[in-house]
Design a protein around this motif. Sequence first.
Motif, PDB file in Angstrom:
ATOM      1  N   GLU B 227       0.842  -1.200   0.000  1.00 27.93           N
ATOM      2  CA  GLU B 227       0.000   0.000   0.000  1.00 27.93           C
ATOM      3  C   GLU B 227       0.879   1.252   0.000  1.00 27.93           C
ATOM      4  O   GLU B 227       0.577   2.236  -0.682  1.00 27.93           O
ATOM      5  CB  GLU B 227      -0.916   0.004   1.231  1.00 27.93           C
ATOM      6  N   LEU B 228       1.975   1.200   0.771  1.00 28.42           N
ATOM      7  CA  LEU B 228       2.880   2.356   0.809  1.00 28.42           C
ATOM      8  C   LEU B 228       3.517   2.586  -0.562  1.00 28.42           C
ATOM      9  O   LEU B 228       3.717   3.736  -0.972  1.00 28.42           O
ATOM     10  CB  LEU B 228       3.958   2.167   1.879  1.00 28.42           C
ATOM     11  N   ASN B 229       3.818   1.503  -1.265  1.00 30.10           N
ATOM     12  CA  ASN B 229       4.330   1.645  -2.637  1.00 30.10           C
ATOM     13  C   ASN B 229       3.315   2.373  -3.501  1.00 30.10           C
ATOM     14  O   ASN B 229       3.659   3.265  -4.278  1.00 30.10           O
ATOM     15  CB  ASN B 229       4.610   0.271  -3.247  1.00 30.10           C
ATOM     16  N   ALA B 230       2.044   1.971  -3.353  1.00 29.82           N
ATOM     17  CA  ALA B 230       0.991   2.590  -4.162  1.00 29.82           C
ATOM     18  C   ALA B 230       0.847   4.068  -3.812  1.00 29.82           C
ATOM     19  O   ALA B 230       0.745   4.921  -4.701  1.00 29.82           O
ATOM     20  CB  ALA B 230      -0.338   1.856  -3.936  1.00 29.82           C
ATOM     21  N   PHE B 231       0.870   4.391  -2.508  1.00 27.92           N
ATOM     22  CA  PHE B 231       0.776   5.797  -2.092  1.00 27.92           C
ATOM     23  C   PHE B 231       1.971   6.593  -2.606  1.00 27.92           C
ATOM     24  O   PHE B 231       1.837   7.753  -2.994  1.00 27.92           O
ATOM     25  CB  PHE B 231       0.726   5.901  -0.562  1.00 27.92           C
ATOM     26  N   ALA B 232       3.164   5.957  -2.572  1.00 26.06           N
ATOM     27  CA  ALA B 232       4.384   6.667  -2.987  1.00 26.06           C
ATOM     28  C   ALA B 232       4.331   7.008  -4.469  1.00 26.06           C
ATOM     29  O   ALA B 232       4.947   7.978  -4.911  1.00 26.06           O
ATOM     30  CB  ALA B 232       5.613   5.825  -2.679  1.00 26.06           C
ATOM     31  N   ILE B 233       3.588   6.222  -5.237  1.00 27.01           N
ATOM     32  CA  ILE B 233       3.440   6.527  -6.665  1.00 27.01           C
ATOM     33  C   ILE B 233       2.358   7.597  -6.844  1.00 27.01           C
ATOM     34  O   ILE B 233       2.450   8.444  -7.722  1.00 27.01           O
ATOM     35  CB  ILE B 233       3.131   5.242  -7.461  1.00 27.01           C
ATOM     36  N   GLY B 234       1.358   7.581  -5.997  1.00 25.22           N
ATOM     37  CA  GLY B 234       0.307   8.602  -6.072  1.00 25.22           C
ATOM     38  C   GLY B 234      -0.949   8.110  -5.386  1.00 25.22           C
ATOM     39  O   GLY B 234      -1.312   6.939  -5.541  1.00 25.22           O
ATOM     40  N   GLU B 235      -1.622   9.011  -4.673  1.00 28.56           N
ATOM     41  CA  GLU B 235      -2.809   8.585  -3.932  1.00 28.56           C
ATOM     42  C   GLU B 235      -3.930   8.133  -4.879  1.00 28.56           C
ATOM     43  O   GLU B 235      -4.623   7.156  -4.608  1.00 28.56           O
ATOM     44  CB  GLU B 235      -3.293   9.726  -3.035  1.00 28.56           C
ATOM     45  N   ASP B 236      -4.069   8.842  -5.999  1.00 28.88           N
ATOM     46  CA  ASP B 236      -5.097   8.449  -6.971  1.00 28.88           C
ATOM     47  C   ASP B 236      -4.785   7.070  -7.539  1.00 28.88           C
ATOM     48  O   ASP B 236      -5.677   6.241  -7.709  1.00 28.88           O
ATOM     49  CB  ASP B 236      -5.174   9.458  -8.122  1.00 28.88           C
ATOM     50  N   ASN B 237      -3.497   6.858  -7.836  1.00 32.08           N
ATOM     51  CA  ASN B 237      -3.086   5.562  -8.368  1.00 32.08           C
ATOM     52  C   ASN B 237      -3.382   4.461  -7.341  1.00 32.08           C
ATOM     53  O   ASN B 237      -3.856   3.378  -7.702  1.00 32.08           O
ATOM     54  CB  ASN B 237      -1.598   5.588  -8.727  1.00 32.08           C
ATOM     55  N   ALA B 238      -3.130   4.758  -6.071  1.00 30.78           N
ATOM     56  CA  ALA B 238      -3.414   3.788  -4.999  1.00 30.78           C
ATOM     57  C   ALA B 238      -4.901   3.433  -5.002  1.00 30.78           C
ATOM     58  O   ALA B 238      -5.285   2.261  -4.939  1.00 30.78           O
ATOM     59  CB  ALA B 238      -2.996   4.362  -3.652  1.00 30.78           C
ATOM     60  N   ARG B 239      -5.745   4.457  -5.118  1.00 30.67           N
ATOM     61  CA  ARG B 239      -7.197   4.228  -5.130  1.00 30.67           C
ATOM     62  C   ARG B 239      -7.585   3.380  -6.350  1.00 30.67           C
ATOM     63  O   ARG B 239      -8.369   2.439  -6.247  1.00 30.67           O
ATOM     64  CB  ARG B 239      -7.925   5.573  -5.154  1.00 30.67           C
ATOM     65  N   HIS B 240      -6.992   3.694  -7.495  1.00 29.75           N
ATOM     66  CA  HIS B 240      -7.360   2.996  -8.736  1.00 29.75           C
ATOM     67  C   HIS B 240      -6.934   1.522  -8.741  1.00 29.75           C
ATOM     68  O   HIS B 240      -7.591   0.702  -9.367  1.00 29.75           O
ATOM     69  CB  HIS B 240      -6.754   3.709  -9.957  1.00 29.75           C
ATOM     70  N   VAL B 241      -5.821   1.187  -8.048  1.00 29.39           N
ATOM     71  CA  VAL B 241      -5.420  -0.232  -8.045  1.00 29.39           C
ATOM     72  C   VAL B 241      -6.137  -1.019  -6.953  1.00 29.39           C
ATOM     73  O   VAL B 241      -5.960  -2.229  -6.848  1.00 29.39           O
ATOM     74  CB  VAL B 241      -3.887  -0.431  -7.939  1.00 29.39           C
ATOM     75  N   GLY B 242      -6.943  -0.335  -6.146  1.00 33.39           N
ATOM     76  CA  GLY B 242      -7.788  -1.061  -5.194  1.00 33.39           C
ATOM     77  C   GLY B 242      -7.447  -0.872  -3.725  1.00 33.39           C
ATOM     78  O   GLY B 242      -7.998  -1.565  -2.869  1.00 33.39           O
ATOM     79  N   VAL B 243      -6.560   0.078  -3.417  1.00 34.36           N
ATOM     80  CA  VAL B 243      -6.227   0.323  -2.003  1.00 34.36           C
ATOM     81  C   VAL B 243      -7.385   1.068  -1.334  1.00 34.36           C
ATOM     82  O   VAL B 243      -7.927   2.013  -1.909  1.00 34.36           O
ATOM     83  CB  VAL B 243      -4.927   1.168  -1.886  1.00 34.36           C
ATOM     84  N   ASN B 244      -7.748   0.618  -0.126  1.00 36.32           N
ATOM     85  CA  ASN B 244      -8.761   1.328   0.643  1.00 36.32           C
ATOM     86  C   ASN B 244      -8.067   2.541   1.274  1.00 36.32           C
ATOM     87  O   ASN B 244      -7.550   2.486   2.394  1.00 36.32           O
ATOM     88  CB  ASN B 244      -9.328   0.406   1.725  1.00 36.32           C
ATOM     89  N   VAL B 245      -8.010   3.617   0.503  1.00 31.77           N
ATOM     90  CA  VAL B 245      -7.136   4.753   0.822  1.00 31.77           C
ATOM     91  C   VAL B 245      -7.376   5.303   2.228  1.00 31.77           C
ATOM     92  O   VAL B 245      -6.442   5.451   3.017  1.00 31.77           O
ATOM     93  CB  VAL B 245      -7.325   5.862  -0.245  1.00 31.77           C
ATOM     94  N   ARG B 246      -8.628   5.576   2.550  1.00 33.83           N
ATOM     95  CA  ARG B 246      -8.922   6.213   3.837  1.00 33.83           C
ATOM     96  C   ARG B 246      -8.543   5.302   5.001  1.00 33.83           C
ATOM     97  O   ARG B 246      -7.888   5.727   5.951  1.00 33.83           O
ATOM     98  CB  ARG B 246     -10.420   6.556   3.894  1.00 33.83           C
ATOM     99  N   GLN B 247      -8.916   4.033   4.904  1.00 31.96           N
ATOM    100  CA  GLN B 247      -8.660   3.089   5.999  1.00 31.96           C
ATOM    101  C   GLN B 247      -7.152   2.871   6.199  1.00 31.96           C
ATOM    102  O   GLN B 247      -6.653   2.933   7.323  1.00 31.96           O
ATOM    103  CB  GLN B 247      -9.349   1.764   5.683  1.00 31.96           C
ATOM    104  N   VAL B 248      -6.451   2.633   5.099  1.00 33.85           N
ATOM    105  CA  VAL B 248      -5.012   2.357   5.193  1.00 33.85           C
ATOM    106  C   VAL B 248      -4.274   3.581   5.746  1.00 33.85           C
ATOM    107  O   VAL B 248      -3.407   3.470   6.608  1.00 33.85           O
ATOM    108  CB  VAL B 248      -4.446   1.957   3.810  1.00 33.85           C
TER     109      VAL B 248
END
Lengths: 253, 346
Positions: B227-248
């Motif tokens: 999840e941190l990898n996804a956030f490090a690339i971008g929060e929108d990208n994290a959301r688009h690949v399926g990360v529960n952004v708010r919870q994580v």
Amino acid sequence: MLEVKNLLVRYGDITIVDNVSFSVEENQWMMLVGPNGAGKSTIVSAISQSVPYQGQVFFEGQDIAAWKPVHLAKNIGVLSQQHYVSYAFRVEDVVRLGRYAYGAGLFSAGDDAEDRRMVEEALEMTGVKPMRRQTVTTLSGGELQRVFLAQVFAQNPRLLILDEPTNHLDLVYQKQVFGLIRDWARQPGKAVLSVVHDLNLVKAYGSDAVLIHLGKCVAKGETAQVLSRRHLQDVYGMDVYQWMNDLLCQWRE
Amino acid sequence: MLKEAKGEGFSFPIYVLFSIALLGVLWICIAVGSVFISPADILKAVWSSLRGLPVPDGFAQSIIVSIRIPRVLAVALSGAALSICGAAMQGLLRNPLADGSTLGVSSGASLGAVLAIAFGVRLPGFAGGGVMLMAMTFAFLSMLVILGLAYRLDCSLSTNTIILIGIIFSMFVNSIVNVVVTFAGEKVKTIMFWTMGSLSGSNYQDVLVLCCALLVGGAILLHYTRELNAFAIGEDNARHVGVNVRQVKLVIMIAVSILIGVCVSIGGTIAFVGLVVPHMARMLVGPNHRRLLPASLFGGAIFLLLADLLARTLLNPLELSIGVVTSFVGAIAFVYIFNLSRKGKS
């Protein structure tokens, strides 16, 4: 496949999207068309659950508002127009993230054989395999867009949403990216919904279109029908056909 | 870059290598000080203490067992905790300058601890528990306030906005600390001693608490590497690949608050560890959090142990505060990283 019903998006008192409804079927490439500020990007943001909205978005008959993010990602993939990468991740690390939704469980061991196969296929399809160990901070805008396209292909969604995917790309990359997406959309069970400004690309690649103006749906249906002279005159306030023809005249040998 | 295993994480031999390096530095830090103690005497003292046997050199044994071992263990655990927090925050916010001290979270935790000392907040049956709990709570609240403000001003959470708000928040919090100190009466001495920040008086209870915090907080952060990898690339990208952004995001922020709160309540504010170490680790192992977090964990422990060793030996018999050494190194590193991030090369 996708059905958008009475979509309404407001930022404070301002209505950005006003009661828009349309649907996308399997193997369709639906283009969202309209001038700047029409609300096209907001529509795709609402469908990808990135902004709050009123109305309903159904996918295969289910309201996606209640879906978990991983379930949403398995069905709907999004490719943004631009990417700002702060850290020097390797290309394959970025593409591998596309498989997040398939191994996101609490005790998941991470990549399995299927994940690795999908990543390899995506790297191959988009032509970024030779640069898999390169860092993304060293890539050009076009190469970076192909890396993120590989990520969304590895994600293997059923519907691909694109927000001006070739906005900052030169002609060679535009042709490459659109060609890749068209091939992808021809696979069974797939469809594409995209925001595209260039009306030539809309005509060349879109099977269907929705014309948006001031947040409202002006016309929807087959691309040729939607992009009629009268519709475009109403929305853009100019004779688009005349201008396009004038432009094309410059290219006659 | 270090050779990595077939997957994204480190292979077992790399972990063995990290452990040997850490144990080596630990050993040096126990041996070196105002009195040098040979490796054989260290072993003898530890072995005798474990077995409860009397030793001929009781003085050396008391220095090793009662003073140096708890101190170096507390230093190593604090370094590891602060570094892993820095690495996680830098990934989560996609900002190479994010860290407990630059964000103002450490200052917030300090305010909580000072209030607990001034108003005598206590947890029954747990000495120092009140200070710790208040530090953790204020660390979390500070993070919410800072990020909330930053989002309102600049939703892209750019480096400049975050750092600016962190500085403003730290100044604001320090002014409240000063007001509390003014009215603290006879508790002023305790507060001032605590705010100096030092791990020199650490005991085994501190080590145990740090250990528990690192086990819980560290495990949470290590669980969220993808999840941190996804956030490090971008929060929108994290959301688009399926990360529960708010919870994580919330879970990571709570884990970071626990770790920073515990570290601040035990050793005061030790600046820049969470900024410098992840950056060095990133240069060595790359930005993938599956490698970056473990490398920061070991690197942070080693970095702070060496900083503590310098603080103890540089002006011997005088002892510098560990924060002085980390701030000195950190300030230079901060300018370097800030310059890099402005050029977009980080």
